[in-house]
Design a protein around this motif. Sequence first.
Motif, PDB file in Angstrom:
ATOM      1  N   VAL A  35       0.835  -1.209   0.000  1.00 54.06           N
ATOM      2  CA  VAL A  35       0.000   0.000   0.000  1.00 54.06           C
ATOM      3  C   VAL A  35       0.868   1.256   0.000  1.00 54.06           C
ATOM      4  O   VAL A  35       0.604   2.224  -0.731  1.00 54.06           O
ATOM      5  N   LEU A  36       1.929   1.242   0.804  1.00 50.52           N
ATOM      6  CA  LEU A  36       2.783   2.427   0.924  1.00 50.52           C
ATOM      7  C   LEU A  36       3.408   2.784  -0.434  1.00 50.52           C
ATOM      8  O   LEU A  36       3.408   3.946  -0.841  1.00 50.52           O
ATOM      9  N   TYR A  37       3.906   1.777  -1.144  1.00 52.76           N
ATOM     10  CA  TYR A  37       4.556   2.070  -2.425  1.00 52.76           C
ATOM     11  C   TYR A  37       3.546   2.385  -3.524  1.00 52.76           C
ATOM     12  O   TYR A  37       3.860   3.124  -4.453  1.00 52.76           O
ATOM     13  N   ARG A  38       2.349   1.836  -3.438  1.00 50.94           N
ATOM     14  CA  ARG A  38       1.343   2.198  -4.441  1.00 50.94           C
ATOM     15  C   ARG A  38       0.872   3.635  -4.254  1.00 50.94           C
ATOM     16  O   ARG A  38       0.347   4.247  -5.177  1.00 50.94           O
ATOM     17  N   ASN A  39       1.022   4.155  -3.044  1.00 52.81           N
ATOM     18  CA  ASN A  39       0.573   5.514  -2.745  1.00 52.81           C
ATOM     19  C   ASN A  39       1.754   6.443  -2.469  1.00 52.81           C
ATOM     20  O   ASN A  39       1.608   7.460  -1.789  1.00 52.81           O
ATOM     21  N   GLN A  40       2.893   6.105  -3.011  1.00 53.32           N
ATOM     22  CA  GLN A  40       4.099   6.891  -2.765  1.00 53.32           C
ATOM     23  C   GLN A  40       3.978   8.285  -3.382  1.00 53.32           C
ATOM     24  O   GLN A  40       3.606   8.424  -4.549  1.00 53.32           O
ATOM     25  N   PRO A  41       4.288   9.335  -2.616  1.00 61.33           N
ATOM     26  CA  PRO A  41       4.256  10.693  -3.171  1.00 61.33           C
ATOM     27  C   PRO A  41       5.479  10.955  -4.043  1.00 61.33           C
ATOM     28  O   PRO A  41       6.418  10.150  -4.084  1.00 61.33           O
ATOM     29  N   ASP A  42       5.462  12.076  -4.720  1.00 58.30           N
ATOM     30  CA  ASP A  42       6.650  12.504  -5.461  1.00 58.30           C
ATOM     31  C   ASP A  42       7.840  12.608  -4.500  1.00 58.30           C
ATOM     32  O   ASP A  42       7.670  12.947  -3.314  1.00 58.30           O
ATOM     33  N   GLU A  43       9.035  12.319  -5.029  1.00 62.54           N
ATOM     34  CA  GLU A  43      10.223  12.283  -4.181  1.00 62.54           C
ATOM     35  C   GLU A  43      10.430  13.571  -3.393  1.00 62.54           C
ATOM     36  O   GLU A  43      10.884  13.557  -2.251  1.00 62.54           O
ATOM     37  N   THR A  44      10.110  14.712  -4.011  1.00 60.53           N
ATOM     38  CA  THR A  44      10.341  15.994  -3.337  1.00 60.53           C
ATOM     39  C   THR A  44       9.226  16.344  -2.359  1.00 60.53           C
ATOM     40  O   THR A  44       9.343  17.323  -1.622  1.00 60.53           O
ATOM     41  N   SER A  45       8.159  15.574  -2.365  1.00 63.00           N
ATOM     42  CA  SER A  45       7.079  15.799  -1.404  1.00 63.00           C
ATOM     43  C   SER A  45       7.311  14.928  -0.189  1.00 63.00           C
ATOM     44  O   SER A  45       7.530  13.725  -0.313  1.00 63.00           O
ATOM     45  N   ASP A  46       7.244  15.542   0.985  1.00 61.09           N
ATOM     46  CA  ASP A  46       7.538  14.777   2.207  1.00 61.09           C
ATOM     47  C   ASP A  46       6.244  14.331   2.892  1.00 61.09           C
ATOM     48  O   ASP A  46       6.119  14.430   4.119  1.00 61.09           O
ATOM     49  N   SER A  47       5.303  13.842   2.121  1.00 55.72           N
ATOM     50  CA  SER A  47       4.010  13.428   2.702  1.00 55.72           C
ATOM     51  C   SER A  47       4.175  12.350   3.760  1.00 55.72           C
ATOM     52  O   SER A  47       3.439  12.338   4.758  1.00 55.72           O
ATOM     53  N   PHE A  48       5.125  11.443   3.552  1.00 54.65           N
ATOM     54  CA  PHE A  48       5.325  10.392   4.560  1.00 54.65           C
ATOM     55  C   PHE A  48       5.951  10.959   5.835  1.00 54.65           C
ATOM     56  O   PHE A  48       6.028  10.255   6.841  1.00 54.65           O
ATOM     57  N   GLY A  49       6.423  12.205   5.781  1.00 53.97           N
ATOM     58  CA  GLY A  49       6.906  12.854   6.991  1.00 53.97           C
ATOM     59  C   GLY A  49       5.773  13.287   7.896  1.00 53.97           C
ATOM     60  O   GLY A  49       5.999  13.707   9.031  1.00 53.97           O
TER      61      GLY A  49
END
Length: 285
Positions: free
Chosen positions: A161-175
């Motif tokens: 699920v995490l990788y299917r919903n991965q944000p753009d590299e420059t976006s720190d959404s997982f932060g």
Amino acid sequence: MSDKNREGKRNARDRMREARAAEEARDKRKKKLVIGGAVLAVIAVAVVVGVVVQNQRSTPETPVAAPAGAIGDKSLVLPAGPANAPAVLTVYEDPRCPACGTFERQFSPTIDQLEDQGKLFVNYHVVSFIDRSLGGKGSKYGANALACAQDAGHFRDYHDVLYRNQPDETSDSFGDKATLIELSKKVPGLDTPVFEACVNDNKYGDWVSAVQQDFDKSSYKSTPTVLLNGAPIYPKKGEDQISPETLVQWVDEANAGKPLGSPGPNGQSPAPTSTAAESNTPPSP
């Protein structure tokens, strides 16, 4: 001797005395500067040593706690699939790494299927170095959330699920920990108070640092790094380009004549491969 000559000699002695006094004063000032510089140098060295020691303390060699079921030296590896499967896939990846996201979206259905067939055991090294170059906490918090999912027995499901919903590299959404918790709702049974507390408390922060430290000391420098039975296969195995079809072929060739493993939870809930084909929808920040 005339009075004029005596007066001249006295003036000369006075000038010599004054010159010696001035020279002695300069020597004293030089000694003070040298001593002061040495003291500052010692202090500077002490500060540097202190910073190094502190950094070493903040990235422990051995983590205080590891997720349930973690394996390998110092329990730094998260397993997926049957441990007695004949083939072993080793994967190094960062939750913020776009190439890792591309790899997972293309290959996770096939990898999950091979695990469920008892053909493949996967060792995941969840690294977190992208935060260093881009700033933010998404790599570290994402890795910690994966460790929390491992505790809950849902690592593979949440990983996919995490990788299917991965944000753009420059976006720190997982932060944003709330984003990681929101994504856990896509995995039935994972969104619990225990999981939320694990994510919010960054329970495995030391473990995440130790995994990254282990990666730093390895010969691998980029992600994803993918090995089949210890040999690199991504993006190529020798001259052959990897694809879901060639991955199945290579695993079958490696397993020829060997008994298959016993499919089972192995500390996780096997994810149905149909869900792994979901589109990549970035989470809301």
